[in-house]
Write a protein that holds these residues in place. Structure first.
Motif, PDB file in Angstrom:
ATOM      1  N   ASP A  76       0.785  -1.367  -0.019  1.00 20.72           N
ATOM      2  CA  ASP A  76       0.047   0.019   0.070  1.00 20.72           C
ATOM      3  C   ASP A  76       0.756   1.275  -0.057  1.00 20.72           C
ATOM      4  N   SER A  77       1.862   1.192  -0.706  1.00 20.59           N
ATOM      5  CA  SER A  77       2.716   2.346  -0.995  1.00 20.59           C
ATOM      6  C   SER A  77       2.331   3.689  -1.952  1.00 20.59           C
ATOM      7  N   GLU A  78       1.083   3.189  -2.639  1.00 17.74           N
ATOM      8  CA  GLU A  78       0.612   4.137  -3.418  1.00 17.74           C
ATOM      9  C   GLU A  78       0.161   5.456  -2.621  1.00 17.74           C
ATOM     10  N   GLY A  79       0.589   6.469  -3.451  1.00  9.85           N
ATOM     11  CA  GLY A  79       0.113   7.769  -2.866  1.00  9.85           C
ATOM     12  C   GLY A  79       1.041   8.299  -1.572  1.00  9.85           C
ATOM     13  N   LEU A  80       2.065   7.341  -1.602  1.00  5.63           N
ATOM     14  CA  LEU A  80       2.944   7.756  -0.084  1.00  5.63           C
ATOM     15  C   LEU A  80       4.218   8.228  -0.774  1.00  5.63           C
ATOM     16  N   GLU A  81       4.825   9.233  -0.070  1.00  2.00           N
ATOM     17  CA  GLU A  81       6.261   9.724  -0.224  1.00  2.00           C
ATOM     18  C   GLU A  81       6.918  10.065   1.026  1.00  2.00           C
ATOM     19  N   ALA A  82       8.252   9.732   1.057  1.00  2.00           N
ATOM     20  CA  ALA A  82       8.952  10.002   2.015  1.00  2.00           C
ATOM     21  C   ALA A  82       9.801  11.336   1.678  1.00  2.00           C
ATOM     22  N   ARG A  83       9.691  12.155   2.962  1.00  2.00           N
ATOM     23  CA  ARG A  83      10.524  13.553   2.788  1.00  2.00           C
ATOM     24  C   ARG A  83      11.067  13.853   4.150  1.00  2.00           C
ATOM     25  N   PHE A  84      12.059  14.578   3.997  1.00  2.00           N
ATOM     26  CA  PHE A  84      12.676  15.140   5.311  1.00  2.00           C
ATOM     27  C   PHE A  84      12.048  16.262   5.978  1.00  2.00           C
ATOM     28  N   ASP A  85      11.884  16.209   7.298  1.00  2.00           N
ATOM     29  CA  ASP A  85      11.094  17.287   7.898  1.00  2.00           C
ATOM     30  C   ASP A  85      12.004  18.002   8.721  1.00  2.00           C
ATOM     31  N   THR A  86      11.867  19.331   7.758  1.00  9.67           N
ATOM     32  CA  THR A  86      12.907  20.591   8.143  1.00  9.67           C
ATOM     33  C   THR A  86      12.210  21.423   9.256  1.00  9.67           C
ATOM     34  N   SER A  87      11.006  21.175   9.560  1.00  9.67           N
ATOM     35  CA  SER A  87      10.400  22.146  10.379  1.00  9.67           C
ATOM     36  C   SER A  87      10.945  22.656  11.611  1.00  9.67           C
ATOM     37  N   GLU A  88      11.679  21.662  12.278  1.00  5.45           N
ATOM     38  CA  GLU A  88      12.368  21.797  13.550  1.00  5.45           C
ATOM     39  C   GLU A  88      13.786  22.218  13.323  1.00  5.45           C
ATOM     40  N   VAL A  89      14.362  22.293  12.489  1.00  6.79           N
ATOM     41  CA  VAL A  89      15.807  22.618  12.208  1.00  6.79           C
ATOM     42  C   VAL A  89      16.177  24.051  12.572  1.00  6.79           C
ATOM     43  N   SER A  90      17.019  24.102  13.585  1.00  7.82           N
ATOM     44  CA  SER A  90      17.268  25.490  14.130  1.00  7.82           C
ATOM     45  C   SER A  90      17.973  26.326  12.916  1.00  7.82           C
ATOM     46  N   ALA A  91      18.568  26.098  12.065  1.00  8.94           N
ATOM     47  CA  ALA A  91      19.162  26.915  11.219  1.00  8.94           C
ATOM     48  C   ALA A  91      17.926  27.663  10.264  1.00  8.94           C
ATOM     49  N   LEU A  92      16.937  26.827  10.184  1.00  8.44           N
ATOM     50  CA  LEU A  92      15.881  27.246   9.070  1.00  8.44           C
ATOM     51  C   LEU A  92      14.531  28.028  10.013  1.00  8.44           C
ATOM     52  N   GLN A  93      14.818  27.902  11.110  1.00  6.01           N
ATOM     53  CA  GLN A  93      13.802  28.390  11.927  1.00  6.01           C
ATOM     54  C   GLN A  93      13.511  29.810  11.913  1.00  6.01           C
ATOM     55  N   GLU A  94      14.390  30.614  11.483  1.00  6.19           N
ATOM     56  CA  GLU A  94      14.082  31.923  11.321  1.00  6.19           C
ATOM     57  C   GLU A  94      13.388  32.213   9.941  1.00  6.19           C
ATOM     58  N   SER A  95      13.766  31.479   8.788  1.00  8.84           N
ATOM     59  CA  SER A  95      12.749  31.304   7.779  1.00  8.84           C
ATOM     60  C   SER A  95      11.316  31.119   7.749  1.00  8.84           C
ATOM     61  N   VAL A  96      11.121  29.936   8.718  1.00 10.43           N
ATOM     62  CA  VAL A  96       9.842  29.613   9.203  1.00 10.43           C
ATOM     63  C   VAL A  96       9.184  30.847   9.792  1.00 10.43           C
ATOM     64  N   ASN A  97       9.716  31.566  10.779  1.00  7.00           N
ATOM     65  CA  ASN A  97       9.177  32.823  11.382  1.00  7.00           C
ATOM     66  C   ASN A  97       8.742  34.088  10.588  1.00  7.00           C
ATOM     67  N   GLU A  98       9.957  34.196   9.475  1.00  9.84           N
ATOM     68  CA  GLU A  98       9.677  35.078   8.546  1.00  9.84           C
ATOM     69  C   GLU A  98       8.111  34.852   7.743  1.00  9.84           C
ATOM     70  N   LYS A  99       8.122  33.394   7.278  1.00 12.50           N
ATOM     71  CA  LYS A  99       6.958  32.912   6.680  1.00 12.50           C
ATOM     72  C   LYS A  99       5.712  33.444   7.621  1.00 12.50           C
ATOM     73  N   TRP A 100       5.694  32.983   8.739  1.00 11.53           N
ATOM     74  CA  TRP A 100       4.434  33.350   9.749  1.00 11.53           C
ATOM     75  C   TRP A 100       4.296  35.072   9.650  1.00 11.53           C
ATOM     76  N   ARG A 101       5.247  35.620   9.509  1.00 12.59           N
ATOM     77  CA  ARG A 101       5.042  37.147   9.777  1.00 12.59           C
ATOM     78  C   ARG A 101       4.767  37.613   8.327  1.00 12.59           C
TER      79      ARG A 101
END
Length: 749
Positions: free
Chosen positions: A348-373
């Protein structure tokens, strides 16, 4: 397994590379019955891995630092499985592949799996996982293999997967096709990848030779450092006696002491000094080329060329650039290969995709904050509908369609362009002084002057409630038309007294919570500072230690924000509900709080509060450390300054937070109740001991849901020497500043 290896697993949880690799090919050997692959045409990788691992990764500190920086950064973003649905991509946290990556085999952890894979990839250009299946055919274990021992046996039919084998002691053991092969592109070889190290091998060799040359000079230079000449001839006994006396007086702990010579003696210094041995230009060239080959900013790995040209102010920008330009493409490469071969091995792998979750990466956190702003500003400016903003942020739209609205600022009026306004002056060209693009509306309550300053925006005309919801700028319960309250049941003084009494009731709990939070931040900081300095006390902070601590501080800030949100949400929600209930009792209406609305209100409230509180802590700690570094303080002196600061946190700062946030939550709850009850206008009511800035706001009225001041505005009342600048958040209600005890009251006809 040997006893020492068992002990290593027991105490460290790790095994030497050669041990688990040997376990891997021993299992393969057992499965194959100890047979050797039949003669065929096997592809052999170029002979370079072992030499590069030994001479570059093992002996060149810059190569080691670059590869380690990449290898330890990749595990920061966990690999997750997502399903494509009509509502968007949804995570499947319990998928078997996610569980397999979390525990790939009995020996390695998820972190170690990715770390070793990246090391192999950057040293050999290839990384291999042996896939061990269970009885039902699904993968149950993943074993990384040494890339120089893996052989590829191509099939004549290019549509068929290659066959892999493992070479040990001159024998090939079959692995079949159950091998996941990661590789970098190689324009001259369709089977094996090319490592980044190959392009930098000459720069690495030059750097190694420069280091070896300096070491050789320091070890083998037999020239005396100092020669003492005299005008008279000395016998051997006298020379030996003078040499011993010189060594005794000016050697070891007496180095640097002033020397006194007799008449007729002269001292000359021979040999090269260390500055002459630096080879600055040569070293800078090789360092920059090595870092460029790996895609690592030099400042991140402590390279001199990076430290000379960078400052710690742009260190975070270097980390973000490193993630966006080096790590993110690498994660995409790894994920694509897993999606191509490993994920389809599960049912049942149809429609599934593996991705790396970068939402908690400290170096990109400022980018996430900028997106929210950016999203928040677009909504507040009326450019995005609420549902569009939610989709941009990764949330589902409101099911009842209430999010398909634009929130228009109440201080902006729509003016037709080119249609000829009612005063006959419309229709000018863009930039024409006679064709205004904005017309300020009158201040509620008939105040003529508004705030009385150029660029005034706080004064706003109250909006009329509609059947779609509260006034523009609000976030009240939709779908109900409100007629608004008919009268106020309490006096203005009674409202102010009741609101302050409610704030006082919560002040002790706020103070205790703030003290615990600041004590936890102090413990985190001191622990990180001790680890970065390896427990040293009386020496100055080295550059690499400073970088390590500042990086850890950024990571701690993320955990502090989450802890503040989790720890304060319940307290804030409880006080908001109480404040809204009391505000409802002020009005002659039947009032019932909408819990969903309150929860949404709290989510936004605690997010801003946690961001501001944690950022203030980080900024103050960074300021202390950098100031100590500039002043040449020892590690112990810096620690003493931190302790003094933390003492103030748990006393004065905790008190300030408690006094300010209790009043903020009380007024926010009241504003929430007014908004849902249909109140259109509120009025500022200063406290008895209010400051000049707050006293000048007495009687000031503005629309519910709009802001009296925006971030960046300055409030400069007449007679006050300096203006007060708004820096925390838009002021929709008191407090205006820390320790402020002012309140709001509803305005009802």
């Amino acid at each position: 397994m040997k006893l020492r290896d068992r002990l290593r697993v027991l105490f460290t949880g790790r095994l030497p590379i050669d041990v688990f690799v040997d376990q891997a090919y021993e299992r393969v050997k057992q499965v194959a019955g100890g047979t050797v692959v039949s003669p065929g045409v096997a592809r052999w990788p170029e002979d370079g891995y072992a030499n590069w691992a030994r001479e570059a990764y093992g002996k060149n500190e810059l190569v080691y630092a670059c590869i380690t920086e990449i290898a330890t950064s990749v595990p920061e973003a966990p690999l997750r499985i997502y399903r494509d649905t009509a509502a968007g991509w949804e995570e499947v946290p319990d998928h078997p592949l996610r569980q397999l990556i979390r525990r790939p085999n009995p020996v390695l952890s998820e972190y170690e799996l990715w770390e070793l894979t990246v090391v192999h990839l950057y040293l050999a250009g290839n990384a291999y996982w042996e896939i061990v299946r269970s009885r039902d055919g699904r993968p149950k274990e993943l074993w990384p293999l040494r890339p120089d021992r893996v052989r590829i046996i191509p099939d004549p039919d290019p549509r068929i997967h290659h066959t892999y084998a493992y070479a040990v002691d001159g024998q090939l053991y079959p692995l079949g096709t159950d091998v996941l092969h990661f590789k970098f592109p190689n324009p001259l070889d369709e089977y094996f990848g090319q490592p980044p190290l190959r392009a930098a091998v000459r720069a690495v060799a030059v750097d190694n030779e420069a280091t070896a040359y300096v070491q050789s000079l320091l070890q083998n230079d037999a020239m005396p450092r100092v020669i003492v000449t005299t005008q008279q001839k000395l016998d051997e006994d006298t020379v030996e006696r003078l040499r011993s006396r010189w060594r005794e007086r000016y050697g070891r702990e007496n180095r640097g002491m002033p020397a006194f010579l007799q008449a007729g003696m002269d001292v000359k210094v021979l040999g090269l000094n260390l500055k002459d041995l630096e080879f600055p230009d040569l070293r800078a060239t090789s360092e920059s080329r090595i870092c460029a080959a790996f895609g690592v900013p030099p400042v991140l790995v402590g390279a001199k060329v990076g430290l000379d040209r960078s400052t710690f102010a742009n260190y975070s920008e270097a980390r973000r650039s490193f993630w966006e330009e080096t790590i993110s493409p690498l994660l995409r490469r790894l994920a694509d290969r897993i999606n191509h071969k490993l994920l389809p091995m599960f049912r049942d792998s149809e429609g599934l995709e593996a991705r790396f979750d970068t939402s908690e990466v400290s170096a990109l956190q400022e980018s996430v904050n900028e997106k929210w702003r950016r999203i928040t500003e677009a909504v507040e400016a009326g450019w995005l509908m609420v549902d569009e903003a939610r989709a941009e942020a990764g949330y589902d739209p409101f099911p009842d369609g209430r999010g398909r609205v634009l929130l228009r600022p109440t201080s902006v009026a729509e003016v037709p362009v080119g249609g000829g306004g009612e005063d006959g002056g419309g229709g000018g060209e863009p930039g024409d002084d006679e064709a205004p693009a904005r017309r300020p509306r009158p201040t509620p309550g008939g105040d003529e002057g508004g705030l009385g300053e150029p660029g005034d925006t706080p004064g706003a005309e109250p909006s009329t409630p509609t059947e779609d919801g509260p006034p523009p700028g609000g976030d009240g319960e939709p779908g109900k038309q409100r007629s608004g309250p008919r009268r106020i049941l309490k006096s203005r003084e009674a409202i102010a007294e009741s609101r302050n009494r409610l704030a006082d009731r919560y002040e002790r709990r706020w103070r205790e919570w703030a003290r615990e939070e600041f004590q936890a931040e102090a413990r985190d900081t001191l622990r990180a500072f001790w680890l970065a300095t390896t427990g040293r006390r009386f020496k100055a902070l080295a550059d690499d230690e400073l970088m390590e601590f500042l990086t850890t501080l950024e990571q701690m800030g993320i955990s502090w924000r989450q802890r503040i949100q989790d720890g304060s949400a319940e307290l804030i929600y409880e006080q908001l509900v109480d404040a809204a209930g009391e505000a409802g009792s002020e009005l002659d209406v039947a009032f019932q709080l909408n819990n969903d609305f309150a929860k949404r209100f709290v989510e936004r409230y605690v997010f801003i509060f946690a961001q501001a509180l944690s950022r203030a802590s980080q900024d103050r700690i960074r300021e202390i450390i950098l100031a100590g570094q500039r002043d040449g303080l020892t590690i112990n002196e810096m620690k003493r300054r931190l302790l003094e600061e933390f003492d103030d946190w748990t006393a004065a700062r905790a008190e300030r937070v408690a006094r300010t946030e209790t009043l903020r939550a009380s007024n926010a709850g009241a504003m929430m109740a007014y908004q849902q009850a249909g109140v259109q206008v509120v009025e500022w009511l200063p406290a008895g001991d209010a400051c000049p800035y707050c006293k000048a706001l007495k009687g000031r009225r503005w629309a519910v849901g709009s802001a009296l001041f925006q971030v960046g505005d300055e409030w400069h009342p007449e007679g006050v020497e300096r203006p007060y600048r708004i820096t925390y958040e838009p002021v929709q209600h008191p407090p205006l500043h820390p320790h402020c005890r002012c309140t709001i009251v509803p305005v009802v006809d």
